[in-house]
Design a protein around this motif. Structure first.
Motif, PDB file in Angstrom:
ATOM      1  N   ASP A 194       0.812  -1.218   0.000  1.00  0.00           N
ATOM      2  CA  ASP A 194       0.000   0.000   0.000  1.00  0.00           C
ATOM      3  C   ASP A 194       0.845   1.268   0.000  1.00  0.00           C
ATOM      4  O   ASP A 194       0.508   2.251  -0.670  1.00  0.00           O
ATOM      5  CB  ASP A 194      -0.946   0.001   1.196  1.00  0.00           C
ATOM      6  CG  ASP A 194      -2.088  -0.999   1.040  1.00  0.00           C
ATOM      7  OD1 ASP A 194      -2.327  -1.434  -0.111  1.00  0.00           O
ATOM      8  OD2 ASP A 194      -2.725  -1.347   2.044  1.00  0.00           O
ATOM      9  N   ALA A 195       1.947   1.255   0.749  1.00  0.00           N
ATOM     10  CA  ALA A 195       2.780   2.458   0.830  1.00  0.00           C
ATOM     11  C   ALA A 195       3.378   2.798  -0.530  1.00  0.00           C
ATOM     12  O   ALA A 195       3.347   3.956  -0.972  1.00  0.00           O
ATOM     13  CB  ALA A 195       3.887   2.257   1.869  1.00  0.00           C
ATOM     14  N   ALA A 196       3.916   1.787  -1.216  1.00  0.00           N
ATOM     15  CA  ALA A 196       4.500   2.019  -2.541  1.00  0.00           C
ATOM     16  C   ALA A 196       3.428   2.388  -3.550  1.00  0.00           C
ATOM     17  O   ALA A 196       3.658   3.230  -4.431  1.00  0.00           O
ATOM     18  CB  ALA A 196       5.264   0.772  -3.000  1.00  0.00           C
ATOM     19  N   PHE A 197       2.259   1.788  -3.427  1.00  0.00           N
ATOM     20  CA  PHE A 197       1.169   2.098  -4.344  1.00  0.00           C
ATOM     21  C   PHE A 197       0.750   3.562  -4.210  1.00  0.00           C
ATOM     22  O   PHE A 197       0.586   4.272  -5.217  1.00  0.00           O
ATOM     23  CB  PHE A 197      -0.015   1.171  -4.070  1.00  0.00           C
ATOM     24  CG  PHE A 197      -1.169   1.341  -5.013  1.00  0.00           C
ATOM     25  CD1 PHE A 197      -1.165   0.712  -6.254  1.00  0.00           C
ATOM     26  CD2 PHE A 197      -2.258   2.129  -4.669  1.00  0.00           C
ATOM     27  CE1 PHE A 197      -2.228   0.873  -7.134  1.00  0.00           C
ATOM     28  CE2 PHE A 197      -3.322   2.294  -5.545  1.00  0.00           C
ATOM     29  CZ  PHE A 197      -3.307   1.670  -6.778  1.00  0.00           C
ATOM     30  N   GLU A 198       0.564   4.011  -2.972  1.00  0.00           N
ATOM     31  CA  GLU A 198       0.150   5.394  -2.758  1.00  0.00           C
ATOM     32  C   GLU A 198       1.210   6.366  -3.261  1.00  0.00           C
ATOM     33  O   GLU A 198       0.890   7.428  -3.814  1.00  0.00           O
ATOM     34  CB  GLU A 198      -0.131   5.636  -1.276  1.00  0.00           C
ATOM     35  CG  GLU A 198      -1.337   4.898  -0.740  1.00  0.00           C
ATOM     36  CD  GLU A 198      -2.624   5.277  -1.454  1.00  0.00           C
ATOM     37  OE1 GLU A 198      -2.719   6.425  -1.951  1.00  0.00           O
ATOM     38  OE2 GLU A 198      -3.539   4.435  -1.527  1.00  0.00           O
ATOM     39  N   GLU A 199       2.474   6.030  -3.082  1.00  0.00           N
ATOM     40  CA  GLU A 199       3.553   6.925  -3.475  1.00  0.00           C
ATOM     41  C   GLU A 199       3.773   6.961  -4.980  1.00  0.00           C
ATOM     42  O   GLU A 199       4.068   8.014  -5.559  1.00  0.00           O
ATOM     43  CB  GLU A 199       4.851   6.491  -2.789  1.00  0.00           C
ATOM     44  CG  GLU A 199       6.050   7.369  -3.134  1.00  0.00           C
ATOM     45  CD  GLU A 199       7.311   6.941  -2.422  1.00  0.00           C
ATOM     46  OE1 GLU A 199       8.373   7.562  -2.673  1.00  0.00           O
ATOM     47  OE2 GLU A 199       7.259   5.980  -1.621  1.00  0.00           O
TER      48      GLU A 199
END
Length: 343
Positions: A194-199
């Protein structure tokens, strides 16, 4: 099948005579329409029967495709698998890199041309050094494909685009889960946390016939069987050329689309789905090279194995499905790799 055709013809002749009789007798138009509906229903039935018979006659023996190819657990990507653009062929599915990318994308290994498109795009970009942290990528007509999430999970900054919701409803893409309603449609936790997706993932509504001028400076762009839905062959070819303008000098465009295996003359030129001929592709390549772009050479060989020779008919199978019949033409996927000229 000959009997069915004769039966349909006789129904048609009978309908004509009956319709004339209805009119001369002063019977209502409603009854004539009802008779026409009956004939149409029978013709639809004959068509379905013919499709079943064609599939039974042409589908390869199960040993050639069922449970095949076997996944290779120690597979790795190839250093150079696609020095040329090419058509979808069964031999690609049996290569180690194909098992690797299928596993990376969380897909099931099977003889299906959509899987081939995803694998080809990934492998072509990988071997040209594009899937690396810090790269900027632009995806066109992404639907719900896994590529946006996969690239983002590898540190690529992705701008994913698709048509507007109104256009998708009108075209019927929402009914077949082939339209991205927004960023959330692209989330794949198994491929990208999720963190990489949002970024790394952004989303924008884009009409591929009118690509906005502010989409520029990308290292690579891609589309997986989207450009044949732009209304005409001319629109599709223009889009490929326009996509190069979204790239940095030396950037890479990788596109898949429909290729007409039946004819280099007759085709579907203006339709919801158009079929590109060899002459269309070669004309585009000549046009792009004249402007200084590098068009990777194209191998038009359709394959020679049992699975290659099978042409699927609607309703289409989950597998094998490398080639299909579309409005009387045999078609398959073709991949095009173009590098924008260095400036």
């Amino acid at each position: 099948m000959g009997k069915n055709r004769a039966e349909a013809r006789d129904h048609g002749i009978g309908f004509r005579d009956r319709l004339l009789g209805l009119w001369t007798a002063g019977e209502t138009l409603d009854r004539a329409v009802a008779t026409l509906d009956t004939i149409r229903a029978r013709l639809d039935e004959v068509e379905r029967e013919n499709r079943i018979l064609i599939r039974q006659m042409l589908i390869p023996k199960e040993r050639f495709w069922q449970g095949q190819p076997e996944p290779l657990v120690d597979a790795v990507p190839a250093p150079l698998a696609f020095a040329q653009s090419c058509l979808c062929r069964a031999q690609h599915f049996r290569q180690p890199y194909f098992s690797y990318w299928t596993r990376e994308l969380g897909e099931a290994l099977r003889y299906h041309r959509k899987l081939w498109e995803f694998v080809f795009i990934c492998q072509a970009l990988y071997e040209r050094g594009m899937i690396v942290p810090g790269s900027r990528a632009l995806g066109f007509g992404v639907g719900e494909e896994p590529l946006s999430a996969y690239f983002a999970g590898r540190g690529v900054e992705v701008m994913a685009t698709d048509m507007s919701a109104d256009q998708a409803v009108a075209a019927g893409w929402t009914q077949t889960a082939e339209h991205a309603a927004g960023k959330e449609s692209l989330r794949r936790p198994a491929l990208c946390d999720d963190a990489a997706f949002e970024e790394n993932v952004s989303f924008q509504t884009v009409d591929m016939n009118h690509v906005p001028d502010d989409l520029t400076g990308f290292d690579f762009c891609w589309s997986a069987c989207a450009l044949e839905h732009l209304g005409s062959i001319g629109h599709g070819l223009d889009f490929i050329e326009r996509s190069l303008e979204t790239l940095k000098p030396g950037g890479l465009a990788v596109h898949t689309t429909e290729f007409n295996l039946s004819s280099d003359a007759d085709t579907l030129e203006t339709a919801q789905t158009v079929l590109f001929r060899r002459r269309d592709i070669e004309s585009l390549a000549e046009r792009l090279r004249a402007k200084g772009h590098i068009v990777v050479p194209i191998d038009f060989h359709p394959g020679y194995g049992d699975v290659d020779r099978y042409v699927d008919v609607a309703p289409y199978l989950y597998e094998p499905h490398l080639k299909l019949m579309l409005e009387g033409y045999a078609t398959t996927s073709i991949e095009l790799i173009v590098q924008r000229r260095s400036e």
